[in-house]
Write a protein that holds these residues in place. Structure first.
Motif, PDB file in Angstrom:
ATOM      1  N   ASP A  55       0.996  -0.924   0.146  1.00 44.31           N
ATOM      2  CA  ASP A  55      -0.181   0.034  -0.194  1.00 44.31           C
ATOM      3  C   ASP A  55       1.153   1.512  -0.186  1.00 44.31           C
ATOM      4  O   ASP A  55       0.318   2.186  -0.459  1.00 44.31           O
ATOM      5  N   VAL A  56       2.287   1.224   0.740  1.00 40.59           N
ATOM      6  CA  VAL A  56       3.002   2.049   0.680  1.00 40.59           C
ATOM      7  C   VAL A  56       4.348   1.499   0.344  1.00 40.59           C
ATOM      8  O   VAL A  56       4.658   0.719   0.627  1.00 40.59           O
ATOM      9  N   VAL A  57       4.829   2.906  -0.168  1.00 39.05           N
ATOM     10  CA  VAL A  57       6.323   2.727   0.166  1.00 39.05           C
ATOM     11  C   VAL A  57       7.458   3.599   0.535  1.00 39.05           C
ATOM     12  O   VAL A  57       7.007   4.611  -0.454  1.00 39.05           O
ATOM     13  N   VAL A  58       8.115   3.942   0.975  1.00 39.23           N
ATOM     14  CA  VAL A  58       9.041   3.900   1.775  1.00 39.23           C
ATOM     15  C   VAL A  58      10.304   3.621   0.856  1.00 39.23           C
ATOM     16  O   VAL A  58      11.187   3.136   1.244  1.00 39.23           O
ATOM     17  N   ILE A  59      10.962   5.221   0.103  1.00 43.14           N
ATOM     18  CA  ILE A  59      12.382   4.870  -0.656  1.00 43.14           C
ATOM     19  C   ILE A  59      12.982   5.970   0.577  1.00 43.14           C
ATOM     20  O   ILE A  59      12.960   7.315   0.688  1.00 43.14           O
ATOM     21  N   TRP A  60      14.053   5.163   0.595  1.00 41.20           N
ATOM     22  CA  TRP A  60      15.193   5.928   0.953  1.00 41.20           C
ATOM     23  C   TRP A  60      16.709   5.282   0.533  1.00 41.20           C
ATOM     24  O   TRP A  60      17.199   3.828   0.306  1.00 41.20           O
ATOM     25  N   VAL A  61      17.217   6.098   0.242  1.00 42.27           N
ATOM     26  CA  VAL A  61      18.195   6.306  -0.828  1.00 42.27           C
ATOM     27  C   VAL A  61      18.744   7.452  -1.172  1.00 42.27           C
ATOM     28  O   VAL A  61      18.754   8.234  -0.825  1.00 42.27           O
ATOM     29  N   GLY A  62      20.248   7.347  -1.964  1.00 36.83           N
ATOM     30  CA  GLY A  62      21.021   8.194  -2.025  1.00 36.83           C
ATOM     31  C   GLY A  62      22.797   8.113  -1.334  1.00 36.83           C
ATOM     32  O   GLY A  62      23.129   9.158  -2.071  1.00 36.83           O
ATOM     33  N   VAL A  63      22.614   7.575  -0.085  1.00 32.51           N
ATOM     34  CA  VAL A  63      24.124   7.088  -0.020  1.00 32.51           C
ATOM     35  C   VAL A  63      24.858   6.988  -0.663  1.00 32.51           C
ATOM     36  O   VAL A  63      25.623   7.599  -1.349  1.00 32.51           O
ATOM     37  N   ASN A  64      24.755   5.914  -1.839  1.00 30.91           N
ATOM     38  CA  ASN A  64      26.028   5.199  -2.641  1.00 30.91           C
ATOM     39  C   ASN A  64      25.871   5.711  -3.597  1.00 30.91           C
ATOM     40  O   ASN A  64      26.680   6.053  -4.184  1.00 30.91           O
ATOM     41  N   ALA A  77      23.486  11.012   6.469  1.00 33.99           N
ATOM     42  CA  ALA A  77      24.661  11.176   6.563  1.00 33.99           C
ATOM     43  C   ALA A  77      26.098   9.828   5.952  1.00 33.99           C
ATOM     44  O   ALA A  77      26.107   9.026   5.777  1.00 33.99           O
ATOM     45  N   ILE A  78      26.923  10.962   5.612  1.00 34.30           N
ATOM     46  CA  ILE A  78      28.726  10.052   5.538  1.00 34.30           C
ATOM     47  C   ILE A  78      29.821  10.490   6.280  1.00 34.30           C
ATOM     48  O   ILE A  78      29.924  11.387   5.696  1.00 34.30           O
ATOM     49  N   GLY A  79      29.397  10.385   7.140  1.00 38.31           N
ATOM     50  CA  GLY A  79      30.302  10.976   8.276  1.00 38.31           C
ATOM     51  C   GLY A  79      28.911  11.986   9.227  1.00 38.31           C
ATOM     52  O   GLY A  79      28.437  12.728   8.720  1.00 38.31           O
ATOM     53  N   GLU A  80      29.648  11.942  10.633  1.00 43.23           N
ATOM     54  CA  GLU A  80      28.903  13.021  11.496  1.00 43.23           C
ATOM     55  C   GLU A  80      28.896  14.341  11.335  1.00 43.23           C
ATOM     56  O   GLU A  80      28.859  15.100  12.903  1.00 43.23           O
ATOM     57  N   LYS A  81      30.503  15.061  11.503  1.00 40.15           N
ATOM     58  CA  LYS A  81      30.999  16.709  11.411  1.00 40.15           C
ATOM     59  C   LYS A  81      29.889  17.123  11.818  1.00 40.15           C
ATOM     60  O   LYS A  81      29.160  16.651  10.591  1.00 40.15           O
ATOM     61  N   ASN A  82      30.366  18.327  12.593  1.00 47.36           N
ATOM     62  CA  ASN A  82      28.404  18.357  12.223  1.00 47.36           C
ATOM     63  C   ASN A  82      28.878  20.316  11.608  1.00 47.36           C
ATOM     64  O   ASN A  82      27.704  21.404  11.966  1.00 47.36           O
ATOM     65  N   ASP A 142      12.534  14.042   6.403  1.00 49.07           N
ATOM     66  CA  ASP A 142      14.077  14.485   6.227  1.00 49.07           C
ATOM     67  C   ASP A 142      15.070  14.035   7.166  1.00 49.07           C
ATOM     68  O   ASP A 142      15.533  15.032   8.002  1.00 49.07           O
ATOM     69  N   LEU A 143      15.591  12.525   6.623  1.00 47.96           N
ATOM     70  CA  LEU A 143      16.080  11.887   7.765  1.00 47.96           C
ATOM     71  C   LEU A 143      18.002  13.073   7.609  1.00 47.96           C
ATOM     72  O   LEU A 143      18.768  13.079   8.571  1.00 47.96           O
ATOM     73  N   ARG A 144      18.292  13.481   6.578  1.00 42.96           N
ATOM     74  CA  ARG A 144      19.474  14.197   6.495  1.00 42.96           C
ATOM     75  C   ARG A 144      19.315  15.442   7.330  1.00 42.96           C
ATOM     76  O   ARG A 144      20.448  15.728   8.509  1.00 42.96           O
ATOM     77  N   LYS A 145      18.225  16.689   7.465  1.00 39.41           N
ATOM     78  CA  LYS A 145      18.166  17.314   7.661  1.00 39.41           C
ATOM     79  C   LYS A 145      17.849  17.098   9.759  1.00 39.41           C
ATOM     80  O   LYS A 145      18.891  17.717  10.362  1.00 39.41           O
ATOM     81  N   ALA A 146      17.599  16.153   9.600  1.00 33.93           N
ATOM     82  CA  ALA A 146      17.797  15.791  11.368  1.00 33.93           C
ATOM     83  C   ALA A 146      18.510  15.181  11.473  1.00 33.93           C
ATOM     84  O   ALA A 146      18.511  15.493  13.089  1.00 33.93           O
ATOM     85  N   PHE A 147      19.243  14.216  11.221  1.00 36.00           N
ATOM     86  CA  PHE A 147      20.332  14.219  11.911  1.00 36.00           C
ATOM     87  C   PHE A 147      21.341  15.107  11.497  1.00 36.00           C
ATOM     88  O   PHE A 147      22.101  15.599  12.506  1.00 36.00           O
ATOM     89  N   GLN A 148      21.756  15.775  10.820  1.00 33.74           N
ATOM     90  CA  GLN A 148      22.231  17.705  11.400  1.00 33.74           C
ATOM     91  C   GLN A 148      21.815  18.229  12.650  1.00 33.74           C
ATOM     92  O   GLN A 148      22.881  18.654  13.398  1.00 33.74           O
ATOM     93  N   ASP A 149      20.191  18.605  12.113  1.00 38.70           N
ATOM     94  CA  ASP A 149      20.212  19.137  13.618  1.00 38.70           C
ATOM     95  C   ASP A 149      20.872  18.537  15.425  1.00 38.70           C
ATOM     96  O   ASP A 149      21.094  19.322  15.941  1.00 38.70           O
ATOM     97  N   ILE A 180      27.678   9.006  17.064  1.00 41.41           N
ATOM     98  CA  ILE A 180      26.870   9.764  17.443  1.00 41.41           C
ATOM     99  C   ILE A 180      24.724   8.627  17.507  1.00 41.41           C
ATOM    100  O   ILE A 180      24.311   7.898  17.953  1.00 41.41           O
ATOM    101  N   LEU A 181      25.201   9.008  16.105  1.00 34.70           N
ATOM    102  CA  LEU A 181      23.543   8.087  15.106  1.00 34.70           C
ATOM    103  C   LEU A 181      23.928   7.193  14.272  1.00 34.70           C
ATOM    104  O   LEU A 181      23.224   6.127  13.795  1.00 34.70           O
ATOM    105  N   THR A 182      25.285   7.245  14.070  1.00 33.64           N
ATOM    106  CA  THR A 182      26.028   6.323  13.689  1.00 33.64           C
ATOM    107  C   THR A 182      27.059   5.422  14.198  1.00 33.64           C
ATOM    108  O   THR A 182      27.306   6.077  14.990  1.00 33.64           O
ATOM    109  N   ALA A 183      27.316   3.742  13.452  1.00 32.98           N
ATOM    110  CA  ALA A 183      28.009   2.686  14.004  1.00 32.98           C
ATOM    111  C   ALA A 183      29.697   3.301  13.357  1.00 32.98           C
ATOM    112  O   ALA A 183      31.001   3.450  13.929  1.00 32.98           O
ATOM    113  N   ASP A 184      29.699   3.914  12.149  1.00 35.48           N
ATOM    114  CA  ASP A 184      30.895   3.558  11.597  1.00 35.48           C
ATOM    115  C   ASP A 184      30.770   5.572   9.817  1.00 35.48           C
ATOM    116  O   ASP A 184      31.270   4.518   8.633  1.00 35.48           O
ATOM    117  N   ARG A 185      29.660   5.848  10.228  1.00 36.70           N
ATOM    118  CA  ARG A 185      29.565   7.152   9.839  1.00 36.70           C
ATOM    119  C   ARG A 185      28.508   7.142   8.837  1.00 36.70           C
ATOM    120  O   ARG A 185      28.602   8.408   7.763  1.00 36.70           O
TER     121      ARG A 185
END
Lengths: 221, 221, 221, 221
Positions: free
Chosen positions: D86-95, D137-142, D172-179, D193-198
């Motif tokens: 019924d619903v698809v959540v698309i989460w892609v872009g890092v690669n 994120a690819i890296g969590e430096k702020n 908007d996970l990008r914005k949420a992670f950055q904030d 912080i939110l990732t194990a390996d960036r």
């Protein structure tokens, strides 16, 4: 045979010939910047026009600079199928390899094959006969020291394998260029034999490609 | 000749022999992860130790994973010259080519040559004899379809040209590996013949490299 | 004070002034294509010439297109030290980042720092005062969406850290460009504000850089 | 109202509830390795299962490591549409961004948008509601010094623009992670912080994503 039938038969014959004359094969050359330049005066498509019977072949260019296999996939409806071709000559691969180095956006080997197969499948579903070509060169040195030689050989092999698997006509430009350079490039130069700039065809290159294409094209029914 | 002189002469001879025995040639193997692994039990340096006269050669490893030619340049004082070697075997190049694809930080062809020359020059200025090696493989397929084959051939040619220009001993591992795979890799596999993972040596590879190294090393005066 | 001493003192003063007049500070601008263009009429170095006292400063360009930090290292003897400068302004970094994407031969972060330190150390050993600059821009969009923004920020930070560590004068062009674009690029264009093509300076950019350089240059004793 | 109608109405109500209970919304999470890990115990999808009403939502993972937008396009029929979601959540872009540096096979910006639009269009044609997500994120430096920050911001903006253009729900996970990192990463670390390996989520990251996803998911009718 009555006069009636004789006339009918004659009329049928004339009609068939007329139909043949009225409907030359439409061949679309589908590719990248090399094909985009191919329709210019002296380009390989332009040369081919005077090398095949004008009443039997209509040659159309559909090349766009920088295209990779998935660019062809994305624009095949609009740019090729909309033209209702009888035959499509697919010549792509240089950018799939080259862009790895020049912009980091080359095509993964497995994805190259998958999109290539998807393009072929969609053409076949529309009853378009497909001719495959291997990417010719990124550099003309004849001792396998051009930076992309290994990768270009690999992607050419994918196309050869696909042609074999599906029994499709193949213009093996990679092999033809390598053979030609072994004989005609004694100084081992990286350009100036069949290309102007390592990739794009010079005058000799356009004639050479036209010759290679013609041989295969005339065999496509 | 008096007894005195006879004894003196004999003593001198013994002394010279003793000195020779006391001072084996110190050979430093200077390179990347392949050389870093070479000192492990079964590694190519470890194998070489039992293949050359122990009293004449002292073999030392100086390999660090990921190193390119300019890494060698940056650490040659500390890691090699400080050890006062008689001979340095330089084996580098895989990462200079490979890192173009894996991190965008490979080495420009002209810079590879310039830093290589700078490394050689600095060793020679310190009276260290230099042995060059070509990078062996990134993939073992024998039909020139490994992605980096063209580039690796190119960088190997740079090293061959430098060896010829400066009349330096060369272990042409690239050529040796390619010849070996043509004969011993009938299934055209990309690993498992002389490498474990396309790059790093398996058992057969370590022995093969040790054999190639030995031949050249014994000729270095 | 006797006449003798008065004359002597006057002579000394004249001599000192003469020496000062005869020996303006020689400043070499050491960098990439941006600096190579800087000596052209209207370029930032050309503009600086009319902005600082001509009898106190001799401004010399030493920029070569495509240069990265290790290119500067390789040619610093010949191209800079041979000119016996009093001050060297190092402005590099764009290609170290950019070439990762455009040819796979960018500079590793840690190697960037090591070669930068090696360049600075060698200048200091020759009693040349060193001014550092951060790389200004690859794209002028002001919302951190230029492809290389993250990497360019990172390398700029390396240079700021080095300047701080060694107490060296810094022209922080990266920060200056970003601040300027936040105020003066309301349409968030990727070029046309201080650059002509995302990287190389337009007229406004050359004046802007000249202004930034001048401020720091006048403080270098 | 007669008893008859009362009973009928009651029956209808029960029937509707029964239908609702019998047919929870099937939500497929379609993405890369982050989503592949999301179905493991403690993964973001696993956590979501206990955060939404079990009788109203059926959550299904469809993540494969290394996937880029055109991988999703190539496998959407088989891996998603075949499941009749019924619903698809698309989460892609890092690669799409990351692979530019790690294998030279990232996705061109314009092609990223074209394939993303093609994926959305095909889901909509099958009456599947679509939720978009930006790559986190690819890296969590702020301080915007992670190598890919600029490019990841750019591709995130493409997704935001597409969501706005087509009025689609967006996580908007990008914005949420950055904030989040601005507030909770005072040491400016690149991971942990939110990732194990960036890139891949740690425990806090999986919970954080589940929270973000839930808010949007509950609003999708």
């Amino acid at each position: 045979m009555t006069t009636f039938f004789r006339l009918s038969f004659f009329g049928l014959l004339v009609g068939l010939l007329a139909m043949t004359a009225a409907k030359p094969k439409r061949v679309v050359f589908f590719g990248d910047s090399i094909t985009q330049a191919g329709i210019k005066p002296g380009g390989y498509i332009d040369r081919l026009k005077s090398m095949v019977p004008a009443d039997q072949y209509e040659l159309v260019g559909a090349g766009i600079g920088g295209n990779k296999i998935y660019d062809l996939f994305l624009r095949m409806d609009e740019d090729v199928l909309a033209k209702q071709p009888d035959v499509v000559v697919i010549w792509v691969g240089v950018n799939d390899v080259w862009h790895k180095a020049t912009s980091g956006t080359g095509t993964d080997p497995d994805k190259f094959v998958r999109f290539y197969e998807a393009v072929v499948k969609k053409f076949q579903a529309a009853n378009v006969r497909v001719v495959l070509c291997t990417p010719a060169a990124i550099g003309e040195k004849n001792d396998m020291t051009n930076q992309q030689d290994g990768d270009l050989n690999q992607y050419s092999q994918f196309i050869r394998d696909l042609a074999k698997r599906q029994n499709l006509p193949l213009v093996d430009l990679r092999k033809a260029f390598q053979d030609y350079n072994l004989k005609n490039n004694p100084e081992n130069k990286d350009r100036g034999i069949l290309t102007a700039d390592r990739v794009h065809l010079n005058e000799a290159g356009n004639q050479f490609v036209a010759d290679q294409m013609k041989t295969v094209l005339l065999q496509v029914k």
